[in-house]
Scaffold this motif. Sequence first.
Motif, short mmCIF file in Angstrom:
data_model
loop_
_atom_site.label_atom_id
_atom_site.label_comp_id
_atom_site.label_asym_id
_atom_site.label_seq_id
_atom_site.Cartn_x
_atom_site.Cartn_y
_atom_site.Cartn_z
N LYS A 1 0.87 -1.22 -0.03
CA LYS A 1 0.08 -0.04 -0.16
C LYS A 1 0.93 1.21 0.00
CE LYS A 1 -2.64 1.01 3.71
NZ LYS A 1 -3.44 0.85 4.58
N PHE A 2 0.95 1.98 -0.93
CA PHE A 2 1.65 3.20 -1.29
C PHE A 2 0.98 4.49 -0.40
CE2 PHE A 2 2.86 0.78 -4.71
CZ PHE A 2 4.24 0.85 -4.78
N GLY A 3 1.83 5.13 0.37
CA GLY A 3 1.19 6.36 1.07
C GLY A 3 -0.03 6.41 1.71
N ASP A 4 -1.04 7.13 1.20
CA ASP A 4 -2.43 7.36 1.95
C ASP A 4 -3.32 6.43 0.93
OD1 ASP A 4 -1.37 8.86 3.71
OD2 ASP A 4 -1.74 10.53 2.54
N GLU A 5 -2.98 5.65 -0.05
CA GLU A 5 -3.94 4.80 -0.65
C GLU A 5 -4.77 3.96 0.12
OE1 GLU A 5 -4.44 5.07 -4.07
OE2 GLU A 5 -3.00 6.54 -4.14
N THR A 6 -5.88 3.66 -0.23
CA THR A 6 -6.84 2.73 0.73
C THR A 6 -6.50 1.42 0.13
OG1 THR A 6 -8.51 3.19 -1.02
CG2 THR A 6 -8.30 4.54 1.23
N ASN A 7 -6.12 1.15 -1.32
CA ASN A 7 -6.06 -0.03 -1.76
C ASN A 7 -4.62 -0.57 -2.02
OD1 ASN A 7 -8.92 -0.38 -2.40
ND2 ASN A 7 -8.75 0.92 -4.19
N TYR A 8 -4.38 -2.02 -1.96
CA TYR A 8 -2.97 -2.42 -2.10
C TYR A 8 -2.85 -2.64 -3.56
CZ TYR A 8 -2.63 -3.39 2.82
OH TYR A 8 -2.56 -3.32 4.31
N SER A 9 -1.54 -2.39 -3.88
CA SER A 9 -1.04 -2.83 -5.40
C SER A 9 -0.13 -3.96 -5.22
CB SER A 9 -0.46 -1.53 -5.89
OG SER A 9 -0.92 -0.49 -5.81
N LEU A 10 -0.12 -4.72 -6.41
CA LEU A 10 0.79 -5.83 -6.59
C LEU A 10 1.80 -5.44 -7.27
CD1 LEU A 10 0.85 -8.93 -6.23
CD2 LEU A 10 -0.03 -9.31 -8.50
N ILE A 11 2.93 -5.64 -6.68
CA ILE A 11 4.40 -5.18 -6.95
C ILE A 11 5.37 -6.53 -6.84
CG2 ILE A 11 3.87 -2.78 -6.42
CD1 ILE A 11 5.78 -3.06 -4.08
N GLN A 12 6.66 -6.12 -7.59
CA GLN A 12 7.60 -6.98 -7.42
C GLN A 12 8.52 -6.39 -6.30
OE1 GLN A 12 9.16 -6.64 -11.63
NE2 GLN A 12 8.99 -8.96 -11.55
N ASN A 13 9.07 -7.34 -5.55
CA ASN A 13 9.76 -7.26 -4.57
C ASN A 13 11.22 -6.99 -4.95
OD1 ASN A 13 11.27 -7.11 -1.94
ND2 ASN A 13 10.75 -9.18 -1.35
#
Length: 346
Positions: free
Chosen positions: A15-27
């Motif tokens: 979850k980036f910053g104040d975003e309410t939803n999670y994003s699928l990213i690469q680690n």
Amino acid sequence: MSTKYFQRFEKLYYKFGDETNYSLIQNLTQYVDIIDQVKPQKSFYEDYMIKSGDRPDTLSLQLYGDTNYYWTFYLMNDHLRESGWPLKNEEVLERAKGFYPHRVLTTTADIATAEGGYDFKVGRQIVGQQSGTVGTIVKRNLDLGQLIVDTATTFVVENRDVVLDVNSNGATTLTLDDEQEKFHQTDLWVLEKQDLDNPSSDPVILGSYSITLESLDSRAKIINIPFEAGNFEYTFKIRVAKYNRRDATFTQGEQVFFRDDSTGLVVFARIHKETAQYNAVHHYENVDGEWIDIDPFTETIPSSLNPVTNMERLTAKNNDLKQIKILKKDAVESVVKEFYKLMSNR
């Protein structure tokens, strides 16, 4: 360039910053040290000198017949990871000019501890007595007696009185013919109307007019001047920014000075060397390549010392980046397969 390297990185929700939803990213922090284990072993690597114009993908294709091994160059060589791929030879000069865009003035004067605080400090605007060039001190290198001066964006502001030729529509145009000048701070301009039939009377300050700057601020179109028929003179008190000529250099051997606004005191320093910043001395070295301090209060430098310029230093660093270790052709496939295997099993 292929991105196959990143395909083995695990994916996670973040979850980036104040975003309410999670994003699928690469680690991107995921790491295995298989290449760290093999790169000290001579049986796995050989030395290579990158040629001017080589790219990671084209070099991978040239050495291994596949562009997808480009990333091994970075994991095999810490200096590439830290500083990036070396520049082409012809790109080094442009990079140097970008890193070092100013002028460097060298003086034997005490530029740091002048009496009363009137030193040549960062932020001071100075003027060349002979050249007329103006500049702002952006940095000092006291060990070498250097002033690093911005002449490209520095200007002086002149106040001028301009008598207008106003038509009955209340409009006129002002033009600057000198390419070194631009109209400046139009919000501080003052328009006055003087009754020429009563010259001893105070001028009347006018408002409600509009100024539009055109042609890179060298033309000012003025409208809605409250024009009045009669024997009147309209005078604009304007401000003009005067920039340096195109080469924006000082003259070697001239005096540079600044004037203290609060006291009117003028402080001088003679410069015995003037050069573009990228060609200025960065440090001095002895025959063993050791950095040696000099006396900044004398023009005489020991003949045993070698000056190293900013350009030479950048060129040397770029050449160092070209010296790398590469995985041998008969080892690259097995090492990469093991790397991918370990990344997938984490």
